[in-house]
Design an enzyme around this catalytic site. Structure first.
Site, PDB file in Angstrom:
ATOM      1  N   ARG A   1       6.667  -6.026   1.181  1.00  0.00           N
ATOM      2  CA  ARG A   1       6.470  -6.186   0.101  1.00  0.00           C
ATOM      3  C   ARG A   1       7.452  -5.230  -1.553  1.00  0.00           C
ATOM      4  NH1 ARG A   1       1.214  -3.347   2.282  1.00  0.00           N
ATOM      5  NH2 ARG A   1       3.032  -3.107   4.038  1.00  0.00           N
TER       6      ARG A   1
ATOM      7  N   SER B   1      -2.769  -1.909   3.584  1.00  0.00           N
ATOM      8  CA  SER B   1      -3.772  -1.268   4.473  1.00  0.00           C
ATOM      9  C   SER B   1      -4.877  -0.080   4.306  1.00  0.00           C
ATOM     10  CB  SER B   1      -3.997  -1.906   5.835  1.00  0.00           C
ATOM     11  OG  SER B   1      -4.201  -3.108   6.650  1.00  0.00           O
TER      12      SER B   1
ATOM     13  N   HIS C   1      -2.212  -9.937   3.764  1.00  0.00           N
ATOM     14  CA  HIS C   1      -1.948 -10.794   5.107  1.00  0.00           C
ATOM     15  C   HIS C   1      -2.697 -12.110   4.697  1.00  0.00           C
ATOM     16  CE1 HIS C   1      -2.916  -6.510   6.479  1.00  0.00           C
ATOM     17  NE2 HIS C   1      -1.823  -6.719   6.927  1.00  0.00           N
TER      18      HIS C   1
ATOM     19  N   LYS D   1      -1.186   5.260  16.779  1.00  0.00           N
ATOM     20  CA  LYS D   1      -1.832   5.418  15.115  1.00  0.00           C
ATOM     21  C   LYS D   1      -3.304   5.231  15.153  1.00  0.00           C
ATOM     22  CE  LYS D   1       0.769   2.416  11.918  1.00  0.00           C
ATOM     23  NZ  LYS D   1       0.858   0.924  11.564  1.00  0.00           N
TER      24      LYS D   1
HETATM   25  P1  ADP Z   1       2.280  -2.654  10.541  1.00  0.00           P
HETATM   26  O1  ADP Z   1       1.356  -1.674  10.770  1.00  0.00           O
HETATM   27  O2  ADP Z   1       3.038  -3.506  11.013  1.00  0.00           O
HETATM   28  O3  ADP Z   1       3.363  -2.777   9.037  1.00  0.00           O
HETATM   29  P2  ADP Z   1       0.728  -4.023   8.690  1.00  0.00           P
HETATM   30  O4  ADP Z   1      -1.171  -4.698   9.129  1.00  0.00           O
HETATM   31  O5  ADP Z   1       0.309  -3.031   7.559  1.00  0.00           O
HETATM   32  O6  ADP Z   1       0.934  -3.807   9.616  1.00  0.00           O
HETATM   33  O7  ADP Z   1       1.740  -5.247   8.160  1.00  0.00           O
HETATM   34  C1  ADP Z   1       1.807  -6.334   8.421  1.00  0.00           C
HETATM   35  C2  ADP Z   1       2.925  -7.143   8.280  1.00  0.00           C
HETATM   36  O8  ADP Z   1       2.415  -7.467   7.192  1.00  0.00           O
HETATM   37  C3  ADP Z   1       3.736  -5.616   7.550  1.00  0.00           C
HETATM   38  O9  ADP Z   1       5.346  -6.873   7.759  1.00  0.00           O
HETATM   39  C4  ADP Z   1       3.185  -5.894   6.484  1.00  0.00           C
HETATM   40  O10 ADP Z   1       4.719  -5.940   5.336  1.00  0.00           O
HETATM   41  C5  ADP Z   1       3.022  -7.341   5.756  1.00  0.00           C
HETATM   42  N1  ADP Z   1       1.746  -7.062   4.503  1.00  0.00           N
HETATM   43  C6  ADP Z   1       0.906  -6.233   3.978  1.00  0.00           C
HETATM   44  N2  ADP Z   1       0.881  -6.512   2.767  1.00  0.00           N
HETATM   45  C7  ADP Z   1       1.687  -7.261   2.346  1.00  0.00           C
HETATM   46  C8  ADP Z   1       1.108  -7.348   1.144  1.00  0.00           C
HETATM   47  N3  ADP Z   1       0.130  -7.137   0.312  1.00  0.00           N
HETATM   48  N4  ADP Z   1       2.390  -8.658   0.928  1.00  0.00           N
HETATM   49  C9  ADP Z   1       3.497  -9.081   1.810  1.00  0.00           C
HETATM   50  N5  ADP Z   1       2.938  -8.830   2.775  1.00  0.00           N
HETATM   51  C10 ADP Z   1       1.971  -7.674   3.632  1.00  0.00           C
END
Ligand code: ADP
Length: 183
Positions: free
Chosen positions: A114, A152, A41, A65
């Site tokens: 990703r 996460s 992030h 969630k």
């Molecule tokens: P959500 O529940 O909306 O997916 P996340 O916190 O998991 O929320 O992710 C938020 C955003 O960050 C999403 O667009 C996700 O693809 C991106 N993201 C999460 N981890 C990575 C990573 N390692 N590299 C690139 N983008 C990421």
């Protein structure tokens, strides 16, 4: 000599700034659960700031969630990690993402990709959001090399099982994870 298009751009920008200094420049709205915030992030925010003047990180208030950290805790992690950079702010929103984004003066939604696993959901969501708010673009950043496996969910799982996630999360999150898992 300043070219006419450049002059025009400068004047248009000045007008926007004079109207409302808080809305000066381009704003990206970066929604997510951030449960917890990871280096993936942080990297998307940092690279987003090369394209946008400000990034608003937006925590979705999702009652369905099951989260590890409360919204307030996640907001505090983000604030602490980006305390040095006034271009990054954090908000919590309920309801339609596009409405929250427009209310924050954003012209784009920022998301990370990703791999193919992310693609289908992101494609659907950005298409729906474009239908709801055609003036709002979704901008995708490909994950930085070496971050493609960072999520996460995996961080929560590995940390819960006693694994070392020090390389995957910022320091304040690591401390919060340690404190939570000691309980
Ligand atoms: P959500 O529940 O909306 O997916 P996340 O916190 O998991 O929320 O992710 C938020 C955003 O960050 C999403 O667009 C996700 O693809 C991106 N993201 C999460 N981890 C990575 C990573 N390692 N590299 C690139 N983008 C990421």
């Amino acid at each position: 000599m300043t070219s006419l298009p450049a002059l025009h751009r400068a004047r248009a920008g000045d007008a926007v700034r004079a109207e409302n200094p808080l809305r000066a420049g381009t704003v990206a709205f970066y929604p997510g659960s951030f449960d917890p915030l990871t280096i993936g992030h942080v990297n998307i925010v940092e690279r987003g700031l090369r394209v946008f003047d400000r990034v608003v990180m937006a925590l979705a208030h999702n009652v369905n969630k099951q989260a590890m950290f409360t919204l307030e805790e996640r907001r505090d992690h983000i604030r602490e990690v980006f305390a040095h950079d006034a271009r990054v702010s954090v908000t919590v929103f309920e309801g339609l993402l596009v409405e929250a984004a427009v209310a924050h003066g954003a012209t784009a939604v920022l998301r990370g990709l990703r791999g193919v696993a992310d693609f289908e959901y992101e494609f659907q969501m950005s298409t729906m959001n474009h239908l709801l708010a055609p003036e709002l673009e979704t901008v995708f950043m490909m994950t930085e090399k070496g971050h493609f496996f960072v999520s996460s969910q995996l961080v929560r799982e590995v940390a819960s099982l006693g694994g070392d996630v020090a390389l995957l999360v910022p320091a304040p999150v690591l401390a919060a994870l340690a404190a939570r898992l000691r309980k």
